[in-house]
Every structure is written in C-alpha cells, then in structure tokens.
Design a protein around this motif. Structure first.
Motif, PDB file in Angstrom:
ATOM      1  N   UNK A   1       0.725  -0.904   0.170  1.00  0.00           N
ATOM      2  CA  UNK A   1      -0.132  -0.313   0.269  1.00  0.00           C
ATOM      3  C   UNK A   1       0.994   1.471  -0.005  1.00  0.00           C
ATOM      4  N   UNK A   2       1.036   2.286  -0.773  1.00  0.00           N
ATOM      5  CA  UNK A   2       1.316   3.449  -0.888  1.00  0.00           C
ATOM      6  C   UNK A   2       0.695   5.015  -0.285  1.00  0.00           C
ATOM      7  N   UNK A   3      -0.952   4.345  -1.100  1.00  0.00           N
ATOM      8  CA  UNK A   3      -1.277   6.414  -0.393  1.00  0.00           C
ATOM      9  C   UNK A   3      -2.914   5.881  -0.212  1.00  0.00           C
ATOM     10  N   UNK A   4      -3.155   6.754   0.804  1.00  0.00           N
ATOM     11  CA  UNK A   4      -4.540   5.713   0.789  1.00  0.00           C
ATOM     12  C   UNK A   4      -4.688   7.573   0.876  1.00  0.00           C
ATOM     13  N   UNK A   5      -6.638   7.917   0.179  1.00  0.00           N
ATOM     14  CA  UNK A   5      -7.181   9.068  -0.271  1.00  0.00           C
ATOM     15  C   UNK A   5      -8.587   8.959   0.453  1.00  0.00           C
ATOM     16  N   UNK A   6      -8.894   9.629   1.351  1.00  0.00           N
ATOM     17  CA  UNK A   6      -9.908  10.037   1.602  1.00  0.00           C
ATOM     18  C   UNK A   6     -11.168  10.832   1.663  1.00  0.00           C
ATOM     19  N   UNK A   7     -10.686  12.141   0.436  1.00  0.00           N
ATOM     20  CA  UNK A   7     -11.323  12.996   0.958  1.00  0.00           C
ATOM     21  C   UNK A   7     -11.212  13.646  -1.033  1.00  0.00           C
ATOM     22  N   UNK A   8     -10.383  12.913  -1.885  1.00  0.00           N
ATOM     23  CA  UNK A   8     -10.080  13.250  -3.208  1.00  0.00           C
ATOM     24  C   UNK A   8     -12.208  13.323  -3.704  1.00  0.00           C
ATOM     25  N   UNK A   9     -12.742  12.482  -3.712  1.00  0.00           N
ATOM     26  CA  UNK A   9     -14.057  12.152  -4.117  1.00  0.00           C
ATOM     27  C   UNK A   9     -14.968  12.311  -4.295  1.00  0.00           C
ATOM     28  N   UNK A  10     -15.523  13.041  -4.864  1.00  0.00           N
ATOM     29  CA  UNK A  10     -16.816  13.580  -4.740  1.00  0.00           C
ATOM     30  C   UNK A  10     -17.066  14.380  -4.728  1.00  0.00           C
ATOM     31  N   UNK A  11     -16.002  15.908  -5.194  1.00  0.00           N
ATOM     32  CA  UNK A  11     -15.823  16.991  -5.268  1.00  0.00           C
ATOM     33  C   UNK A  11     -16.681  18.113  -6.398  1.00  0.00           C
ATOM     34  N   UNK A  12     -17.408  18.341  -5.722  1.00  0.00           N
ATOM     35  CA  UNK A  12     -17.609  20.269  -7.019  1.00  0.00           C
ATOM     36  C   UNK A  12     -18.977  20.156  -7.332  1.00  0.00           C
ATOM     37  N   UNK A  13     -19.742  18.778  -7.085  1.00  0.00           N
ATOM     38  CA  UNK A  13     -21.182  18.406  -7.503  1.00  0.00           C
ATOM     39  C   UNK A  13     -22.436  20.012  -7.764  1.00  0.00           C
ATOM     40  N   UNK A  14     -22.288  19.629  -9.095  1.00  0.00           N
ATOM     41  CA  UNK A  14     -22.482  21.044  -9.354  1.00  0.00           C
ATOM     42  C   UNK A  14     -23.724  20.723 -10.535  1.00  0.00           C
ATOM     43  N   UNK A  15     -24.347  21.660 -10.764  1.00  0.00           N
ATOM     44  CA  UNK A  15     -25.378  21.577 -11.724  1.00  0.00           C
ATOM     45  C   UNK A  15     -25.909  23.197 -12.343  1.00  0.00           C
ATOM     46  N   UNK A  16     -26.312  23.367 -13.157  1.00  0.00           N
ATOM     47  CA  UNK A  16     -26.792  24.919 -13.245  1.00  0.00           C
ATOM     48  C   UNK A  16     -27.484  25.142 -12.693  1.00  0.00           C
ATOM     49  N   UNK A  17     -26.868  26.917 -12.120  1.00  0.00           N
ATOM     50  CA  UNK A  17     -28.060  27.983 -11.614  1.00  0.00           C
ATOM     51  C   UNK A  17     -29.804  27.674 -12.266  1.00  0.00           C
ATOM     52  N   UNK A  18     -30.539  27.424 -11.027  1.00  0.00           N
ATOM     53  CA  UNK A  18     -31.834  28.763 -11.700  1.00  0.00           C
ATOM     54  C   UNK A  18     -31.620  29.958 -12.265  1.00  0.00           C
ATOM     55  N   UNK A  19     -30.871  30.969 -11.571  1.00  0.00           N
ATOM     56  CA  UNK A  19     -30.364  32.191 -12.159  1.00  0.00           C
ATOM     57  C   UNK A  19     -29.489  32.797 -13.469  1.00  0.00           C
ATOM     58  N   UNK A  20     -29.283  32.439 -14.349  1.00  0.00           N
ATOM     59  CA  UNK A  20     -28.794  32.438 -14.842  1.00  0.00           C
ATOM     60  C   UNK A  20     -27.619  31.069 -15.702  1.00  0.00           C
ATOM     61  N   UNK A  21     -26.962  31.761 -16.334  1.00  0.00           N
ATOM     62  CA  UNK A  21     -25.417  30.808 -17.268  1.00  0.00           C
ATOM     63  C   UNK A  21     -24.124  30.409 -15.905  1.00  0.00           C
ATOM     64  N   UNK A  22     -24.892  30.144 -14.735  1.00  0.00           N
ATOM     65  CA  UNK A  22     -23.594  30.053 -13.215  1.00  0.00           C
ATOM     66  C   UNK A  22     -23.603  28.688 -12.644  1.00  0.00           C
ATOM     67  N   UNK A  23     -22.277  28.201 -12.125  1.00  0.00           N
ATOM     68  CA  UNK A  23     -22.733  26.570 -11.401  1.00  0.00           C
ATOM     69  C   UNK A  23     -22.737  27.219  -9.934  1.00  0.00           C
ATOM     70  N   UNK A  24     -24.532  26.218  -9.825  1.00  0.00           N
ATOM     71  CA  UNK A  24     -24.010  25.997  -8.537  1.00  0.00           C
ATOM     72  C   UNK A  24     -23.738  25.218  -7.847  1.00  0.00           C
ATOM     73  N   UNK A  25     -23.116  24.709  -6.845  1.00  0.00           N
ATOM     74  CA  UNK A  25     -22.614  24.052  -6.082  1.00  0.00           C
ATOM     75  C   UNK A  25     -23.305  23.142  -4.999  1.00  0.00           C
ATOM     76  N   UNK A  26     -24.234  22.191  -5.150  1.00  0.00           N
ATOM     77  CA  UNK A  26     -24.845  20.985  -4.633  1.00  0.00           C
ATOM     78  C   UNK A  26     -24.412  19.922  -3.832  1.00  0.00           C
TER      79      UNK A  26
END
Length: 690
Positions: free
Chosen positions: A411-436
């Motif tokens: 074993x060389x590396x255990x990464x517990x924080x990288x998966x599932x980042x900046x989950x995104x969708x388009x904002x209701x209020x314009x062409x902006x990214x909403x982080x959910x």
C-alpha cells in the motif's frame, strides 16, 4: 368519423387555448397536449340539439392495444377518476374534462358516444387523440414543485449547461435539450413503448405510467442501449468511425430524431454527459422537473466495498484485471428528478438521482435510480434504488497499491477526501454554476460526516491509515494549454531529522476522463538528495510533440510520481490529472433577431496548434432556431490561421435561446462556442381604411 346523418358533426379540441393554459404550447399548438389534474375543454358541434332522454358518454383508450379503457363519469368526481361536465348552447356542447392527478401519462384516444335512454349507442364519433403529461404545477401530482422559477428552469428551459473537465478546471458545455422541438414528445413516448417492460407486459406498463419513479427508471434504462432498443450506444475509446464522436454532440434533438427514424436502432456514440443530456430532455418533456448533475472525481466502485483499489506495477503501469476494475473518473454526469417517493419511508421526497450511463446492472438492467439524494447524505443505503452505488460515487476512498514482481502488494497511498468534489448543476438564476455538494454529503472531516460513514459501513478494507512519512510528495503545474509545452513541478519535502537520498520516478501518460490509459508520454528516473527540513523541486517539461500523439479527445494528462528511499517503510506515491485548456469558438449574431426573418451568425476560429488541421467541420444547432447543420471547412487550416464563416437561419420561436457551435478536425476536437440571443415577435403593419 361521425355519422353525417347523426347529431354530432364535429369536434374542436381547442388546442390553442388548452395548450396555453397547460403550458404546452411550446411543444405543439395544433395537437392537444394537456397535463394531468388540470381540466381542459372541447367543443362538440351538433346538427341539432341532443334528442330528449338521450345523453352523452365519453370513453378514453390508452395504449396501442387499448390496454386501458376509461369511461369518463358525467358528474363531478372525487378527483380519483376521470369526469366531465357539459354546457349546451344551441348547436354546440362545451365538454370540460377533468383528469385525476395520478392518471397514466401517454397518448389517449377520446370517443364521444350518444346514448339512448335504454343504454344503446345511437352515435359514436371517431377517435380524437391527445397527449397527457405529468403536471408539476398541480399540488396533487407526485412531481409537484411549488417554486415557479424552478419550474421555468427544470421544465421549460430548452438550453442548459453541462459541466465537464476536472474539479480544479471546470468547463461549461452548452447543451440544447430541445424538449419542445417538433415531434420530441412523440419520440419520448415511443421510447417508453420500446422498453422491455412495455414489450413484455403492456398492461402492467401502461398502468404504472402514473408513477414518475417508474417512468424515470424506465427512461434511464432506455437512454442506453445495453439491454434493449435504447437510444444511445456507449463507447469510451476511439475510433468512432462507425458513428459520431461523443464530443461532437451539442444537443439531444438530433440523437432522438435519429433513433426514431432508424426504428429504434441505437445511435452511436454516447458518454456520460450525452446520456445525461438526453435523459434530461426526455424527462422534462414528459413533465418531470429534471436537472443535469456533474460529480467531479467520481468513483466507480465495481465491488461495492466503498473503496477503489488502484494497482500499479513497479513501472507505474496500471494493472488491469478481468475488465471489472474500480476506477475514478475526472467527472461523471447524471440527472436528478423531482418527485414524491410514496414507495419509500417519509423523508425521501425531493431530488432523486437517475443515472442513464451503463455502468452496473440494477435488478438485472443497466439503469440506476431513482435514488433519494437525502438518503445518500444520511448514509441510508437500504433505500431503493442503487443507494450503495451512488453513495460510493461521492464518498469512496482511493487506495493505491504497488504490485512487486514477486506478486507482493504494498500500500502506497490512501485518499479519503478526493472523491465527490464540486458537485455541480446550472443555476436557476442564469448561466452560473451552483455547487450542490452539501446536498450529497456533510463537510469532510465533520462529526456528522463520520457518523454517516459509520452508518453506511464505510471502511478502508481494514487497512490502517499510516502516519505521514518523513518524505512527502506534491505535484504543481503551470497553466496547461493544449498545443503548448508546459512545466510540471514535483516537490520532494524532507520532514525528517536527517538528510535523505531517494529515487524519484516521474511518469506522464494520456488518459480519458474515465481513467482509461491511452499511452505513455514521458518517463524519467532521477536520484535526489534532500537535506532535512527542506524541499527539492524536480521540473518535468511536458512537450506537445510528446503528448499530441496519444492524448485522448478529453485532453487529459496524468502525472504520477513515485519516491523510494532506503529505510522508508513504503514508497510514497502522488498522482495528478492535468486537464488541457481548450480554445474557444467566437460566435456572434448581431442586430435584432426577429421570428421567421433571416438572421446571420458569424463564427470564427483560430488554429492554436503548431500543426495544420485537416477535415474541419462546424456543427451548428439551436432550440427554436435551426436543426443541427454541418458546415465543412474546405481548406486545411494552417497554424495560427483564422477561419471565418457566416451562416443564415430563420428563428421559428420567440424568446431567449442559444446558438451552439462545435468544431472538430483530425487533430483538434471538442471546440465549443455559444451565442445567447433573444428572438422577438414579428410586428405586423395594420392599415386602417376609412
């Protein structure tokens, strides 16, 4: 057809008025399209008044083989059944129909019967067709959504943004959903009719079309063609010569039209964002509020143990198993649909994950969901459908192993924080990214997150996490622009109390967005000596001449650094995916754009590469503007050369929309451009005569 000698001589479906009231006039103005739980009116023309002691009866048929026959009650019901009332005025009868809020969706056929007092049919009209859709504006409907701004975005908006790239370089991909384009509603129902469920048990399928959970699950299975007559065939590696490269699509409409014209023959090819875009189109068209979601650093946990095991040999080459390997994707797209889940315990209503990309089977079928987002956040993995798989996509750990030549694993590396980042969708209020991200999980490292992990049975394969060693690695890079040379800096830090000698191996490879290896670019092994409490920096120059030959259409490079030192218990490994920044097309539509009047788009592109591009093609489309159109570039495009094209079109519908452009060539693909424009209604001159 009605009996011309009878009383009933015609029927006006009042499509214009009804469709406007039901918010379906964008779909069609000539055919009747209504939403369930909301009344609509028809006008029946009569040659004479209805004879005494005679009455009208209405009968509905649903399904190709008339699996469902509904007698419409001639009096006010309790909302659980169809009913109608009538108003008579001379030679016309106004019929107002009321549908239940849980009526099955689909194309209905309506017949009006003139009945005698003895119950015999004196006269019968021909069938009058209309469409019935889900109704998110109706409180009793399972897809009811109270916020008008959300409904405007998740039902009515034909233009969207799907996010791609990586967590630290997020790209906007404009997408034409086009759910109101010609005949799309017919194609959406055709998709349901071609499902295995419909073909195997038509009666069961028709009755279940009242349930958005059932319909949405059918859609996710039918958008891919792995098990059935589905819409899209997936392919994740070149060549795409027997179809269309997934990166070339700019919208759902050409895909759906090609599938329908091909009599349910799958369209080639799709990848996750294409599957998600098509599913979003179908679900919005049917009346289910839906949005596209992108999960960055998304885990594909094949074995269901909430961890991804990545095996490398001593040359840092990935070891593939039997084709059923865990993988981490730079990004992965799915959709969420809004609905009540009456089949689940209280607290699971709202957004539901639906994933049409064929990854794993769910109850024997390549589909995923609907799974409540709330269940994922709370670690309730017993909720149907596919909660463990979705939970792993946003929460799994990544464990790297070195497999030595004698077969031993280290074993060389255990990464517990990288998966599932900046989950995104388009904002209701314009062409902006909403982080959910906060809707899917509690903050990393928080007490609540640890409680949820424990509830979900989240373990790291029983492997104890090692304390950081005295030697530490990090990878930094300058801005990486596709077509240029750039530097990657690997830093070795000595946190120990004595000078350390070590061997550092650096490897750069080309990969796809879902971690498929495409080829080695550069490799270097050096010996380093790092004094105590200092850092050594090693610069790896990545040259276009090296990576151009193997880089994928996703333009991602991966740099792996392995540090081995005598006396260090285990090697130290660090890995970084480097997205290459792409050029953009410039798209302009100057002047005021008028419905049904010619407008001109000006498109320009400059070749940023040090090589000549051949076989250039622009693909242009826009909801309410024009169908997908290809414009080939006749000549080769030299390095630094600018190409300009003008293209005319006549907008079909008014309102705000987008013109989307894609450029592909032999050595440069997936170059996008977009212009937002407002189409105004034509003003007519009215001449007054006195």
């Amino acid at each position: 057809m009605a009996n011309h000698n009878g009383v009933i001589i015609g029927m006006d479906m009042r499509s214009h008025e009804n469709n406007r009231a039901h918010r379906t006039e964008e779909i069609d103005r000539e055919r009747l399209i209504v939403r369930r739980g909301q009344p609509f009116s028809l006008t029946m023309q009569c040659s004479d008044s209805v004879p005494p002691k005679h009455h009208l009866a209405l009968v509905l048929h649903l399904g190709k083989k008339e699996q469902v026959v509904v007698k419409v009650q001639p009096e006010q019901g309790d909302g659980a059944k169809w009913w109608f009332h009538q108003q008579r005025a001379q030679d016309e009868v106004l019929l107002t129909l009321h549908s239940p809020v849980d009526a099955p969706i689909g194309q209905y056929r309506l017949a009006v019967l003139l009945m005698s007092s003895s119950g015999h049919i004196v006269e019968r009209t021909g069938d009058h067709k209309f469409f019935l859709l889900f109704n998110p504006w109706c409180k009793g409907d399972a897809v009811y959504l109270s916020d008008e701004s959300l409904l405007h975005e998740y039902i009515m908006n034909e233009n969207g943004i799907i996010y791609t790239g990586s967590w630290n370089y997020i790209r906007n991909l404009p997408w034409n959903f086009g759910q109101f384009e010609d005949n799309i509603v017919d194609i959406c129902l055709e998709i349901l009719d071609h499902s295995n469920a419909a073909l195997n048990d038509a009666d069961m399928d028709i009755s279940n079309r009242s349930d958005p959970a059932y319909v949405s699950r059918i859609v996710t299975g039918m958008v891919n063609s792995n098990d059935d007559h589905g819409v899209l065939a997936g392919r994740w590696e070149e060549p795409y010569t027997d179809g269309v490269s997934p990166t070339k699509w700019t919208g759902s409409v050409p895909i759906l039209q090609q599938w329908s014209k091909g009599r349910a023959k799958s369209v080639k090819f799709g990848q996750c964002w294409v599957f998600a875009g098509v599913a979003c189109t179908v679900l919005r068209c049917l009346g289910i509020p839906t949005r596209c979601i992108t999960n960055f650093s998304s885990a594909h946990d094949v074995h269901g143990n909430l961890s991804l095991d990545v095996y490398l040999n001593e040359d840092l080459e990935r070891i593939r198993g039997d084709g059923r390997d865990d993988s981490s994707w730079n990004f992965h797209c799915w959709v969420e649909s809004w609905m009540n889940r009456e089949d689940l315990p209280v607290g699971n209503d709202g957004w539901q994950v639906l994933d049409p990309t064929p990854q794993e089977r769910s109850e024997g079928v390549y589909c995923c969901g609907p799974c409540p987002v709330k269940a994922i956040k709370e670690g309730e993995l017993g909720m149907k459908y596919d909660a463990p798989f979705v939970y792993a996509e946003v929460n799994a750990d990544i464990i790297h192993w070195i497999v030595k030549r004698d077969g031993q694993k280290q074993q060389t590396r255990v990464d517990q924080t990288s998966v599932g980042r900046n989950i995104s969708t388009k904002s209701v209020y314009g062409d902006y990214r909403e982080d959910v991200t906060h809707l899917y999980k509690y903050p990393e490292g928080s007490k609540k997150e640890r409680e949820v992990n424990e509830k979900a049975g989240h373990r790291v394969n029983g492997v104890a996490l090692a304390e950081p060693g005295r030697l530490q690695l990090s990878i930094k890079r300058a801005q990486a622009i596709f077509g240029t040379d750039f530097d990657v800096i690997v830093e070795v830090k000595n946190a120990g109390s004595q000078e350390t000698k070590a061997q550092l191996t650096l490897l750069s490879t080309a990969v796809t967005y879902n971690s498929v290896h495409r080829g080695e670019c550069q490799r270097r092994t050096v010996s380093v000596t790092v004094p105590t409490q200092t850092a050594h920096k090693e610069v790896l120059r990545l040259r276009y001449a090296h990576y151009a030959a193997c880089v994928s259409e996703h333009h991602v490079l991966r740099v792996v650094a392995l540090l081995q030192a005598p006396g260090q218990n285990k090697p130290v490994l660090e890995e970084a995916n480097i997205p290459l920044i792409m050029p953009e097309l410039h798209v302009q539509v100057p002047g005021k754009v008028i419905q049904h009047e010619e407008a001109t788009a000006y498109i320009s592109f400059r070749n940023p590469l040090p090589i000549t591009l051949k076989g250039g093609v622009f693909t242009v489309e826009g909801a309410g503007l024009l169908s997908a159109r290809e414009i080939p570039v006749i000549d080769h495009i030299a390095p630094g050369q600018e190409v300009k094209i003008n293209m005319s079109f006549k907008p079909r519908r008014t309102g705000m929309t987008k013109l989307m452009v894609d450029f592909d060539s032999d050595k440069l693909k997936d170059v996008k451009g977009v212009a937002t424009l407002v189409v105004h209604r034509r003003k007519y001159n009215i001449h007054m005569y006195y």
